[in-house]
Motif scaffolding. Sequence first.
Motif, PDB file in Angstrom:
ATOM      1  N   MET A  51      29.740  55.232  33.153  1.00 48.14           N
ATOM      2  CA  MET A  51      29.448  53.880  32.740  1.00 48.14           C
ATOM      3  C   MET A  51      30.288  52.906  33.556  1.00 48.14           C
ATOM      4  O   MET A  51      31.494  53.034  33.644  1.00 48.14           O
ATOM      5  CB  MET A  51      29.762  53.757  31.254  1.00 48.14           C
ATOM      6  N   ALA A  52      29.630  51.976  34.177  1.00 48.18           N
ATOM      7  CA  ALA A  52      30.328  50.987  35.014  1.00 48.18           C
ATOM      8  C   ALA A  52      30.900  49.881  34.136  1.00 48.18           C
ATOM      9  O   ALA A  52      30.305  49.490  33.147  1.00 48.18           O
ATOM     10  CB  ALA A  52      29.365  50.397  36.032  1.00 48.18           C
ATOM     11  N   THR A  53      32.069  49.419  34.540  1.00 49.62           N
ATOM     12  CA  THR A  53      32.680  48.304  33.806  1.00 49.62           C
ATOM     13  C   THR A  53      32.680  47.076  34.701  1.00 49.62           C
ATOM     14  O   THR A  53      32.890  47.163  35.904  1.00 49.62           O
ATOM     15  CB  THR A  53      34.128  48.620  33.392  1.00 49.62           C
ATOM     16  N   LYS A  54      32.427  45.985  34.090  1.00 49.38           N
ATOM     17  CA  LYS A  54      32.412  44.721  34.822  1.00 49.38           C
ATOM     18  C   LYS A  54      33.671  43.939  34.477  1.00 49.38           C
ATOM     19  O   LYS A  54      33.997  43.765  33.303  1.00 49.38           O
ATOM     20  CB  LYS A  54      31.166  43.920  34.434  1.00 49.38           C
ATOM     21  N   LYS A  55      34.378  43.485  35.500  1.00 48.76           N
ATOM     22  CA  LYS A  55      35.580  42.705  35.264  1.00 48.76           C
ATOM     23  C   LYS A  55      35.193  41.252  34.986  1.00 48.76           C
ATOM     24  O   LYS A  55      34.486  40.629  35.769  1.00 48.76           O
ATOM     25  CB  LYS A  55      36.527  42.784  36.455  1.00 48.76           C
ATOM     26  N   ILE A  56      35.666  40.766  33.883  1.00 50.06           N
ATOM     27  CA  ILE A  56      35.359  39.391  33.507  1.00 50.06           C
ATOM     28  C   ILE A  56      36.208  38.410  34.325  1.00 50.06           C
ATOM     29  O   ILE A  56      35.741  37.399  34.796  1.00 50.06           O
ATOM     30  CB  ILE A  56      35.591  39.175  32.000  1.00 50.06           C
ATOM     31  N   PHE A  57      37.492  38.734  34.498  1.00 44.94           N
ATOM     32  CA  PHE A  57      38.406  37.877  35.245  1.00 44.94           C
ATOM     33  C   PHE A  57      38.763  38.556  36.561  1.00 44.94           C
ATOM     34  O   PHE A  57      39.271  39.676  36.550  1.00 44.94           O
ATOM     35  CB  PHE A  57      39.684  37.613  34.454  1.00 44.94           C
ATOM     36  N   PRO A  58      38.546  37.921  37.690  1.00 45.44           N
ATOM     37  CA  PRO A  58      38.931  38.538  38.958  1.00 45.44           C
ATOM     38  C   PRO A  58      40.450  38.674  39.034  1.00 45.44           C
ATOM     39  O   PRO A  58      41.175  37.733  38.751  1.00 45.44           O
ATOM     40  CB  PRO A  58      38.400  37.570  40.023  1.00 45.44           C
ATOM     41  N   THR A  59      40.917  39.855  39.399  1.00 43.39           N
ATOM     42  CA  THR A  59      42.358  40.105  39.399  1.00 43.39           C
ATOM     43  C   THR A  59      43.059  39.467  40.579  1.00 43.39           C
ATOM     44  O   THR A  59      44.223  39.142  40.493  1.00 43.39           O
ATOM     45  CB  THR A  59      42.641  41.626  39.403  1.00 43.39           C
ATOM     46  N   LYS A  60      42.372  39.300  41.701  1.00 40.51           N
ATOM     47  CA  LYS A  60      43.048  38.774  42.886  1.00 40.51           C
ATOM     48  C   LYS A  60      43.600  37.370  42.668  1.00 40.51           C
ATOM     49  O   LYS A  60      44.752  37.103  42.922  1.00 40.51           O
ATOM     50  CB  LYS A  60      42.117  38.781  44.090  1.00 40.51           C
ATOM     51  N   SER A  61      42.782  36.450  42.155  1.00 41.42           N
ATOM     52  CA  SER A  61      43.248  35.075  41.995  1.00 41.42           C
ATOM     53  C   SER A  61      44.291  34.968  40.893  1.00 41.42           C
ATOM     54  O   SER A  61      45.249  34.255  41.024  1.00 41.42           O
ATOM     55  CB  SER A  61      42.082  34.125  41.735  1.00 41.42           C
ATOM     56  N   SER A  62      44.120  35.699  39.779  1.00 39.37           N
ATOM     57  CA  SER A  62      45.098  35.566  38.714  1.00 39.37           C
ATOM     58  C   SER A  62      46.397  36.283  39.058  1.00 39.37           C
ATOM     59  O   SER A  62      47.451  35.817  38.682  1.00 39.37           O
ATOM     60  CB  SER A  62      44.543  36.035  37.377  1.00 39.37           C
ATOM     61  N   SER A  63      46.333  37.394  39.780  1.00 40.63           N
ATOM     62  CA  SER A  63      47.582  38.066  40.139  1.00 40.63           C
ATOM     63  C   SER A  63      48.333  37.284  41.214  1.00 40.63           C
ATOM     64  O   SER A  63      49.552  37.314  41.256  1.00 40.63           O
ATOM     65  CB  SER A  63      47.309  39.492  40.605  1.00 40.63           C
ATOM     66  N   SER A  64      47.625  36.553  42.071  1.00 38.63           N
ATOM     67  CA  SER A  64      48.323  35.782  43.096  1.00 38.63           C
ATOM     68  C   SER A  64      48.931  34.502  42.529  1.00 38.63           C
ATOM     69  O   SER A  64      49.763  33.892  43.156  1.00 38.63           O
ATOM     70  CB  SER A  64      47.376  35.456  44.258  1.00 38.63           C
ATOM     71  N   LEU A  65      48.525  34.105  41.338  1.00 39.00           N
ATOM     72  CA  LEU A  65      49.065  32.914  40.698  1.00 39.00           C
ATOM     73  C   LEU A  65      50.453  33.164  40.111  1.00 39.00           C
ATOM     74  O   LEU A  65      51.309  32.273  40.126  1.00 39.00           O
ATOM     75  CB  LEU A  65      48.090  32.462  39.599  1.00 39.00           C
ATOM     76  N   ILE A  66      50.709  34.361  39.625  1.00 39.95           N
ATOM     77  CA  ILE A  66      51.951  34.688  38.919  1.00 39.95           C
ATOM     78  C   ILE A  66      53.210  34.422  39.762  1.00 39.95           C
ATOM     79  O   ILE A  66      54.138  33.769  39.275  1.00 39.95           O
ATOM     80  CB  ILE A  66      51.930  36.157  38.418  1.00 39.95           C
ATOM     81  N   PRO A  67      53.310  34.892  41.017  1.00 40.59           N
ATOM     82  CA  PRO A  67      54.543  34.625  41.774  1.00 40.59           C
ATOM     83  C   PRO A  67      54.797  33.133  41.982  1.00 40.59           C
ATOM     84  O   PRO A  67      55.942  32.684  41.939  1.00 40.59           O
ATOM     85  CB  PRO A  67      54.319  35.325  43.117  1.00 40.59           C
ATOM     86  N   TRP A  68      53.740  32.374  42.193  1.00 33.55           N
ATOM     87  CA  TRP A  68      53.908  30.938  42.444  1.00 33.55           C
ATOM     88  C   TRP A  68      54.349  30.214  41.173  1.00 33.55           C
ATOM     89  O   TRP A  68      55.181  29.307  41.231  1.00 33.55           O
ATOM     90  CB  TRP A  68      52.616  30.354  43.006  1.00 33.55           C
ATOM     91  N   LEU A  69      53.812  30.614  40.043  1.00 36.79           N
ATOM     92  CA  LEU A  69      54.283  30.038  38.783  1.00 36.79           C
ATOM     93  C   LEU A  69      55.723  30.459  38.503  1.00 36.79           C
ATOM     94  O   LEU A  69      56.490  29.688  37.920  1.00 36.79           O
ATOM     95  CB  LEU A  69      53.364  30.456  37.629  1.00 36.79           C
ATOM     96  N   GLY A  70      56.081  31.661  38.936  1.00 33.64           N
ATOM     97  CA  GLY A  70      57.467  32.127  38.794  1.00 33.64           C
ATOM     98  C   GLY A  70      58.430  31.259  39.592  1.00 33.64           C
ATOM     99  O   GLY A  70      59.514  30.905  39.099  1.00 33.64           O
ATOM    100  N   ILE A  71      58.046  30.907  40.812  1.00 32.06           N
ATOM    101  CA  ILE A  71      58.889  30.025  41.640  1.00 32.06           C
ATOM    102  C   ILE A  71      59.023  28.667  40.964  1.00 32.06           C
ATOM    103  O   ILE A  71      60.128  28.111  40.872  1.00 32.06           O
ATOM    104  CB  ILE A  71      58.304  29.891  43.057  1.00 32.06           C
ATOM    105  N   ALA A  72      57.912  28.127  40.477  1.00 32.02           N
ATOM    106  CA  ALA A  72      57.960  26.828  39.790  1.00 32.02           C
ATOM    107  C   ALA A  72      58.861  26.909  38.558  1.00 32.02           C
ATOM    108  O   ALA A  72      59.648  25.989  38.289  1.00 32.02           O
ATOM    109  CB  ALA A  72      56.549  26.390  39.398  1.00 32.02           C
ATOM    110  N   PHE A  73      58.773  28.006  37.824  1.00 35.88           N
ATOM    111  CA  PHE A  73      59.609  28.177  36.633  1.00 35.88           C
ATOM    112  C   PHE A  73      61.091  28.222  37.007  1.00 35.88           C
ATOM    113  O   PHE A  73      61.930  27.614  36.321  1.00 35.88           O
ATOM    114  CB  PHE A  73      59.210  29.447  35.874  1.00 35.88           C
ATOM    115  N   ILE A  74      61.430  28.922  38.071  1.00 39.04           N
ATOM    116  CA  ILE A  74      62.832  29.005  38.512  1.00 39.04           C
ATOM    117  C   ILE A  74      63.353  27.625  38.894  1.00 39.04           C
ATOM    118  O   ILE A  74      64.473  27.249  38.538  1.00 39.04           O
ATOM    119  CB  ILE A  74      62.981  30.020  39.664  1.00 39.04           C
ATOM    120  N   VAL A  75      62.548  26.850  39.623  1.00 36.47           N
ATOM    121  CA  VAL A  75      62.940  25.488  39.991  1.00 36.47           C
ATOM    122  C   VAL A  75      63.184  24.658  38.734  1.00 36.47           C
ATOM    123  O   VAL A  75      64.207  23.979  38.600  1.00 36.47           O
ATOM    124  CB  VAL A  75      61.867  24.818  40.883  1.00 36.47           C
ATOM    125  N   MET A  76      62.251  24.717  37.794  1.00 38.19           N
ATOM    126  CA  MET A  76      62.379  23.962  36.547  1.00 38.19           C
ATOM    127  C   MET A  76      63.612  24.401  35.769  1.00 38.19           C
ATOM    128  O   MET A  76      64.350  23.574  35.236  1.00 38.19           O
ATOM    129  CB  MET A  76      61.105  24.142  35.711  1.00 38.19           C
TER     130      MET A  76
END
Length: 167
Positions: A1-26
């Motif tokens: 049975m094939a599963t369909k990903k609702i949320f693409p992992t590439k864009s959401s996983s690439s967001l985490i490090p950048w939000l981490g940098i912003a959090f450290i600055v804040m």
Amino acid sequence: MATKKIFPTKSSSSLIPWLGIAFIVMLIDQLSKITITRTFQLGEEKFITSFFNLVLAYNKGAAFSFLHNAGGWQRYFFTGIGIAAAAYIIYLLKKHGGQRMFSWALSLVLGGAVGNVIDRLLYGHVIDFLDFHWAGWGHFPAFNIADAAICIGAALFILDELRRVNK
């Protein structure tokens, strides 16, 4: 049975490090402001070098105290701008997370914007404490870590655009 990903992992996983940098600055921005406000009285200066002091200053306006005497509405205006900018930056980070310099610039601006929005929401003004001056030329307006991150982010935007144009 094939599963369909609702949320693409590439864009959401690439967001985490950048939000981490912003959090450290804040976080660094807020910790430095807490330290200064617990150590200094309003207007108090501490000589560090011939060109740098620490000073506790409150800025009710924007950059360089623009609109600081506007009567109070500017607090909500600049808070709204900061929140809108943060939302747009998160959108851009999600869309362009693979562009390293661009995303670094966005992350620094985001962390700085959020740091200053927190000040406006909690205190009604931004806490500034870095005071650079040059003998005989006077003092540059006091600023903070958030402001420095925003300026570095802006410089990275310019550098990134110059590199893009030269390609």
